[in-house]
Design a protein around this motif. Sequence first.
Motif, short mmCIF file in Angstrom:
data_model
loop_
_atom_site.label_atom_id
_atom_site.label_comp_id
_atom_site.label_asym_id
_atom_site.label_seq_id
_atom_site.Cartn_x
_atom_site.Cartn_y
_atom_site.Cartn_z
N ILE A 35 -11.68 18.43 41.35
CA ILE A 35 -12.43 19.25 42.29
C ILE A 35 -13.60 19.95 41.61
N ALA A 36 -13.49 20.23 40.30
CA ALA A 36 -14.61 20.81 39.57
C ALA A 36 -15.81 19.85 39.56
N VAL A 37 -15.52 18.58 39.35
CA VAL A 37 -16.59 17.58 39.37
C VAL A 37 -17.25 17.54 40.74
N PHE A 38 -16.42 17.51 41.79
CA PHE A 38 -16.96 17.42 43.14
C PHE A 38 -17.73 18.68 43.53
N ALA A 39 -17.12 19.86 43.32
CA ALA A 39 -17.75 21.11 43.74
C ALA A 39 -19.02 21.42 42.96
N GLN A 122 -8.62 16.81 51.79
CA GLN A 122 -8.87 17.49 50.51
C GLN A 122 -8.78 19.00 50.57
N SER A 123 -9.29 19.62 51.64
CA SER A 123 -9.45 21.08 51.65
C SER A 123 -8.15 21.87 51.52
N PRO A 124 -7.00 21.39 52.02
CA PRO A 124 -5.77 22.20 51.87
C PRO A 124 -5.02 21.98 50.57
N MET A 125 -5.54 21.15 49.66
CA MET A 125 -4.74 20.77 48.50
C MET A 125 -4.44 21.95 47.57
N PHE A 126 -5.38 22.88 47.39
CA PHE A 126 -5.12 24.01 46.51
C PHE A 126 -3.99 24.88 47.07
N ALA A 127 -4.05 25.17 48.38
CA ALA A 127 -3.01 26.01 48.98
C ALA A 127 -1.64 25.36 48.84
N GLN A 128 -1.56 24.06 49.11
CA GLN A 128 -0.27 23.39 49.06
C GLN A 128 0.19 23.15 47.62
N PHE A 147 1.51 28.29 34.94
CA PHE A 147 1.21 26.94 35.42
C PHE A 147 -0.20 26.85 36.00
N ARG A 148 -0.61 27.91 36.71
CA ARG A 148 -1.94 27.89 37.31
C ARG A 148 -3.04 27.88 36.24
N LEU A 149 -2.76 28.42 35.05
CA LEU A 149 -3.78 28.43 34.00
C LEU A 149 -4.19 27.02 33.59
N TRP A 150 -3.27 26.05 33.77
CA TRP A 150 -3.63 24.67 33.46
C TRP A 150 -4.71 24.15 34.41
N GLY A 151 -4.72 24.67 35.63
CA GLY A 151 -5.81 24.33 36.54
C GLY A 151 -7.13 24.88 36.05
N SER A 152 -7.10 26.11 35.53
CA SER A 152 -8.33 26.71 34.99
C SER A 152 -8.85 25.92 33.79
N LEU A 153 -7.93 25.50 32.92
CA LEU A 153 -8.34 24.70 31.77
C LEU A 153 -8.92 23.37 32.22
N GLY A 154 -8.28 22.75 33.21
CA GLY A 154 -8.79 21.48 33.73
C GLY A 154 -10.18 21.63 34.32
N TRP A 155 -10.37 22.71 35.08
CA TRP A 155 -11.68 22.96 35.69
C TRP A 155 -12.75 23.16 34.61
N ALA A 156 -12.46 23.98 33.62
CA ALA A 156 -13.46 24.32 32.60
C ALA A 156 -13.78 23.13 31.69
N LEU A 157 -12.76 22.52 31.12
CA LEU A 157 -12.99 21.45 30.16
C LEU A 157 -13.59 20.21 30.82
N LEU A 182 -10.31 11.00 37.98
CA LEU A 182 -9.50 12.21 37.84
C LEU A 182 -8.53 12.36 39.01
N LEU A 183 -8.98 12.00 40.21
CA LEU A 183 -8.09 12.10 41.36
C LEU A 183 -6.95 11.08 41.26
N GLY A 184 -7.26 9.90 40.70
CA GLY A 184 -6.21 8.91 40.49
C GLY A 184 -5.15 9.40 39.51
N LEU A 185 -5.57 10.08 38.45
CA LEU A 185 -4.61 10.65 37.49
C LEU A 185 -3.77 11.75 38.15
N THR A 186 -4.38 12.53 39.02
CA THR A 186 -3.64 13.57 39.74
C THR A 186 -2.55 12.95 40.60
N LEU A 187 -2.89 11.87 41.28
CA LEU A 187 -1.92 11.18 42.13
C LEU A 187 -0.74 10.65 41.32
#
Length: 413
Positions: A35-39, A122-128, A147-157, A182-187
């Motif tokens: 989502i960092a790439v997309f946004a 895509q839009s509800p994925m963060f909430a869920q 656990f949420r900090l790993w999202g921050s690291l993923g976004w930044a790096l 990246l979305l494929g790896l998430t899946l």
Amino acid sequence: MSDRPSNPSQSLSSDTNRAAFFPLKAFNFFLYGAIAVFASFFPLYLQDAGMNKLTIGTLMAIGPFVSLIANPFWGYLGDRLENTRRMLILMLAGTLVLAQFVFHVQSYAMIYVAMIAFFFFQSPMFAQSNTMILGYIDGSGRKFGGFRLWGSLGWALTAAAAGFVIDRTGTSPGVPWLFTGLLGLTLLCAIALPSLRRATATSIVAPGGFRKVLTNPTFSAFLLLGVLVSIPNAMNGTFMTLYITDLGGSRELVGWAVFSASILEAVFFLIFDRFFRRRLGFMMICLTAVSALFALRWYLMSVVSDPMHIVYIQMLHSVTYAGYFYVGTQMTSMFVPDAYRGTGQALFTLSWSGLSGVFAGIVGGWMFDNFGAPMMYQSGAALSVIGTVGFAAMGYTLYRSRQPDPVPVQGKS
């Protein structure tokens, strides 16, 4: 494999918890990276395709607008099915397929249609994903922030690496390739997660219980003030990358700006895990301080003249966003019954990025086009000041009334 427990009162076993921890961290890392790439780079992708600021803002506003329907739909579906993991797999697969249409359609009409379908998944994925984290760590003794900090690291790096790549390959094909990979790896990480057994699997909230939560004046005021604070944040999320390039910055600098905004989020999530207190008074103090920092951040953005200054100012994002997100998630869990956990987080997401995102995309794009970015950020600073005063007043009112902290409503079996 079913995600439903054989024993309705059974929560996640310790073995299941341990098996979930690594793929859950990887899931957050790759999801937020995608989502960092997309946004961050999709607005540049659209600008390179010849769109102006208002058109880009209107197109990006489709996401928050669609989320007004998508978040309640997926939140309700997840609560009814009690199967957040499988629902996220479906959402990721749909997003992955529809992204190919978004990146390859040739007409304005078709890209609008493709974006509507894309954002529905895509839009509800963060909430869920937040709901899923809370489900896996329930009863494990682990903290949400860990656990949420790993999202921050993923976004930044990912943003820093993507900026380097896209600066050399161009937004096309760089953005589509990176986002798809990246979305494929998430899946794959979601598929690798073990079955999620929820302790409230067969609980049914008494009729009108969730309505009482929605009509709670404190929670409703929190959501409404959150809309004011989040509008300028949504403006920045959509137009910050365009502001950097307008000031002469490169795509690589865009990546570093996103990196500086997120890299310290992990630290602040850990700090909140350590010092956070589930008390309304403490939460009001946090929200007031965070809103004041938001106002300072937007004022500084309105007076910059060098794109490198934006990289430094973006560092304030780590404390402002992390603070509001953490407090908001915890406050929502205090007011919303466990059986409606997904719906509650969807409601919080709607207030933070749905309503505000529609306004930010359309009005922000119009202001950027007609008056420039400084005026857009000055209006954002004013809204944040109003939010600061509102949260301070709400905290003072709660202190004077000695209102007790809420006890989450439990479902009846």
